[in-house]
Design a protein around this motif. Sequence first.
Motif, PDB file in Angstrom:
ATOM      1  N   UNK A  23       0.831  -1.214   0.000  1.00  0.00           N
ATOM      2  CA  UNK A  23       0.000   0.000   0.000  1.00  0.00           C
ATOM      3  C   UNK A  23       0.863   1.261   0.000  1.00  0.00           C
ATOM      4  N   UNK A  24       1.926   1.267   0.809  1.00  0.00           N
ATOM      5  CA  UNK A  24       2.778   2.452   0.871  1.00  0.00           C
ATOM      6  C   UNK A  24       3.538   2.673  -0.430  1.00  0.00           C
ATOM      7  N   UNK A  25       4.030   1.605  -1.031  1.00  0.00           N
ATOM      8  CA  UNK A  25       4.739   1.746  -2.304  1.00  0.00           C
ATOM      9  C   UNK A  25       3.805   2.297  -3.378  1.00  0.00           C
ATOM     10  N   UNK A  26       2.569   1.743  -3.429  1.00  0.00           N
ATOM     11  CA  UNK A  26       1.611   2.233  -4.414  1.00  0.00           C
ATOM     12  C   UNK A  26       1.261   3.699  -4.153  1.00  0.00           C
ATOM     13  N   UNK A  27       1.041   4.021  -2.871  1.00  0.00           N
ATOM     14  CA  UNK A  27       0.718   5.412  -2.539  1.00  0.00           C
ATOM     15  C   UNK A  27       1.902   6.334  -2.829  1.00  0.00           C
ATOM     16  N   UNK A  28       3.126   5.889  -2.518  1.00  0.00           N
ATOM     17  CA  UNK A  28       4.309   6.697  -2.784  1.00  0.00           C
ATOM     18  C   UNK A  28       4.492   6.965  -4.269  1.00  0.00           C
ATOM     19  N   UNK A  33       4.100  10.686  -8.744  1.00  0.00           N
ATOM     20  CA  UNK A  33       3.564  10.990 -10.064  1.00  0.00           C
ATOM     21  C   UNK A  33       2.769  12.287 -10.046  1.00  0.00           C
ATOM     22  N   UNK A  34       1.957  12.476  -8.999  1.00  0.00           N
ATOM     23  CA  UNK A  34       1.174  13.715  -8.891  1.00  0.00           C
ATOM     24  C   UNK A  34       2.091  14.908  -8.696  1.00  0.00           C
ATOM     25  N   UNK A  35       3.114  14.752  -7.841  1.00  0.00           N
ATOM     26  CA  UNK A  35       4.061  15.845  -7.606  1.00  0.00           C
ATOM     27  C   UNK A  35       4.789  16.215  -8.885  1.00  0.00           C
ATOM     28  N   UNK A  36       5.247  15.203  -9.624  1.00  0.00           N
ATOM     29  CA  UNK A  36       5.959  15.477 -10.871  1.00  0.00           C
ATOM     30  C   UNK A  36       5.043  16.197 -11.871  1.00  0.00           C
ATOM     31  N   UNK A  37       3.806  15.705 -11.997  1.00  0.00           N
ATOM     32  CA  UNK A  37       2.879  16.320 -12.942  1.00  0.00           C
ATOM     33  C   UNK A  37       2.568  17.760 -12.537  1.00  0.00           C
ATOM     34  N   UNK A 176      14.734  21.659 -13.279  1.00  0.00           N
ATOM     35  CA  UNK A 176      15.583  21.279 -12.141  1.00  0.00           C
ATOM     36  C   UNK A 176      14.789  21.270 -10.840  1.00  0.00           C
ATOM     37  N   UNK A 177      13.856  22.228 -10.701  1.00  0.00           N
ATOM     38  CA  UNK A 177      13.046  22.282  -9.476  1.00  0.00           C
ATOM     39  C   UNK A 177      12.179  21.033  -9.349  1.00  0.00           C
ATOM     40  N   UNK A 178      11.560  20.641 -10.463  1.00  0.00           N
ATOM     41  CA  UNK A 178      10.709  19.437 -10.450  1.00  0.00           C
ATOM     42  C   UNK A 178      11.514  18.206 -10.095  1.00  0.00           C
ATOM     43  N   UNK A 179      12.665  18.072 -10.718  1.00  0.00           N
ATOM     44  CA  UNK A 179      13.474  16.872 -10.455  1.00  0.00           C
ATOM     45  C   UNK A 179      14.059  16.887  -9.055  1.00  0.00           C
ATOM     46  N   UNK A 180      14.399  18.045  -8.554  1.00  0.00           N
ATOM     47  CA  UNK A 180      14.914  18.127  -7.196  1.00  0.00           C
ATOM     48  C   UNK A 180      13.851  17.778  -6.173  1.00  0.00           C
ATOM     49  N   UNK A 181      12.628  18.301  -6.367  1.00  0.00           N
ATOM     50  CA  UNK A 181      11.547  18.008  -5.426  1.00  0.00           C
ATOM     51  C   UNK A 181      11.179  16.528  -5.459  1.00  0.00           C
ATOM     52  N   UNK A 182      11.098  15.965  -6.653  1.00  0.00           N
ATOM     53  CA  UNK A 182      10.766  14.541  -6.766  1.00  0.00           C
ATOM     54  C   UNK A 182      11.857  13.678  -6.140  1.00  0.00           C
ATOM     55  N   UNK A 183      13.105  14.060  -6.385  1.00  0.00           N
ATOM     56  CA  UNK A 183      14.219  13.301  -5.805  1.00  0.00           C
ATOM     57  C   UNK A 183      14.207  13.385  -4.284  1.00  0.00           C
ATOM     58  N   UNK A 184      13.924  14.561  -3.747  1.00  0.00           N
ATOM     59  CA  UNK A 184      13.865  14.713  -2.287  1.00  0.00           C
ATOM     60  C   UNK A 184      12.735  13.873  -1.693  1.00  0.00           C
ATOM     61  N   UNK A 185      11.569  13.924  -2.322  1.00  0.00           N
ATOM     62  CA  UNK A 185      10.440  13.124  -1.829  1.00  0.00           C
ATOM     63  C   UNK A 185      10.732  11.636  -1.921  1.00  0.00           C
ATOM     64  N   UNK A 186      11.373  11.222  -3.008  1.00  0.00           N
ATOM     65  CA  UNK A 186      11.708   9.804  -3.159  1.00  0.00           C
ATOM     66  C   UNK A 186      12.701   9.360  -2.093  1.00  0.00           C
ATOM     67  N   UNK A 187      13.699  10.178  -1.843  1.00  0.00           N
ATOM     68  CA  UNK A 187      14.676   9.818  -0.813  1.00  0.00           C
ATOM     69  C   UNK A 187      14.030   9.730   0.567  1.00  0.00           C
ATOM     70  N   UNK A 188      13.110  10.657   0.846  1.00  0.00           N
ATOM     71  CA  UNK A 188      12.415  10.618   2.138  1.00  0.00           C
ATOM     72  C   UNK A 188      11.585   9.343   2.269  1.00  0.00           C
ATOM     73  N   UNK A 189      10.959   8.941   1.190  1.00  0.00           N
ATOM     74  CA  UNK A 189      10.162   7.704   1.230  1.00  0.00           C
ATOM     75  C   UNK A 189      11.049   6.482   1.408  1.00  0.00           C
TER      76      UNK A 189
END
Length: 474
Positions: A23-28, A33-37, A176-189
């Motif tokens: 469930x967490x992987x699917x939600x993450x 995906x929503x953040x990137x979009x 760069x902002x989009x990729x940085x935010x997505x990368x930060x969120x992914x690392x936190x997850x």
Amino acid sequence: MRRVFGSVRARAALGATVVVAVALVAAGLAVLQVLRADLVDQARLKARTDAREVASRIAAGTGYRALELDEDVPVQVVDEDGRVRAVSEDLEAVTGTGSASVTPVGPRPGPGPDGGGDADDDGDGDDDAGQVSSEEEYGHGSARIDGETGDYVWAAVEVTDRRGTEVTVYAGAPLATERGAVSTARDAMLIGLPLLLLVVAAVTWLVTRRALRPVEGIRREMAAITASTDLSRRVPEPGTHDEVARLARTTNETLAALEASVARQRAFVADASHELRSPVASLRTQLEVGAAHPELLDVDGAVEDVVRLQRLAADLLLLARLDAGERPHGGSPVALDALVREELAQRTGDRVPVRTEVAPVAVRGSRGQLSRVLGNLVDNAQRHARGGVRVAVREEGRWAVLRVADDGEGVPEGERERIFERFVRLDDARSRDDGGAGLGLAIARDVVVRHGGTLTVSAAPEGGALFEMRLPSG
């Protein structure tokens, strides 16, 4: 490893952890995906705003060389022939736009002021204002500004300048902002997910252990009961109202039924041994006397004892089969009226006469067992009757009813259920003299119950006992 995961606690913890992980992987993934979009949409909005701002200036008559494009926003203006008319400062390389060139070209030769066919540098003139297209297109590419290369989303807006020349304005917004935010969120997850799964596994393990603690108590008590064979012991019942509490109550009910069954079996064995002792001892005495003094051998008495033993053995065997759960075989139709006539026709030399009042009615079951019930009821009635016995058969609704009544002293109301117990004789001495062992009525009721019916006793109109058997007709 097998022993560890053979535990209910371990399987529950593992199952809960796997479910939460999925469930967490699917939600993450959905969140990323929503953040990137969303960030890409913001970049598109910024690129579109910048492109339309430049396009509006061109449409208003600003010359290409006078646009003063900011170096922070990569902009490229390309005409319909693919020539670059203007670029932003410090733009060194570009991909994903209308041209790979970053060097503006001069105006095309031809009619117009100063021999140029395009808008002049100052944008002066009396021509009508240009027009900006209401639509835009988007694309992805890259740009190198002042030596730094990055990925950009490009917005393309078509515009017609005051000279009627159609050009396309490309404005870029960095990703760069989009990729940085997505990368930060992914690392936190990736950091938080294992920690959260550990918490879920630990909590599930503790909760399951607490929930199953009563089950372990039940298991230990059952093991102790098995080792001690003490069926009077009971498992602990938790004070909750969940499935474990119901399991404990059901287990105790089963133990109580098993204890009662074992007690009945022991009493049955003791009573059977007692009943067998008298005829065996009597027969042995007669045979020993006959062996020593043949002229004193009481053959008739020996035969009576043998017959008594035979009847008792047959009763005990039938009770044993009934206790084992034997059911009527086949369930074939049995004409109850014909069964009564045949059974009574075989009885000759009875002490008291038997009157019959029978109507045609059929039941389903074992003919031999039902004949045994009728014989036992008639024997009991004749044993206690003064002058006669009455047997009646009739159909009442969906029931076939057999009644056997006598004119004896009857059965006291307080003893009417006890007489159906095994080895119970209200007149012990007389019953023993008549050869009864107190099993006839017990056998009769067991057989009737296994045929889906009832057997009761009440007061007869003649003043004696009235035994009533009810069976489903059919």
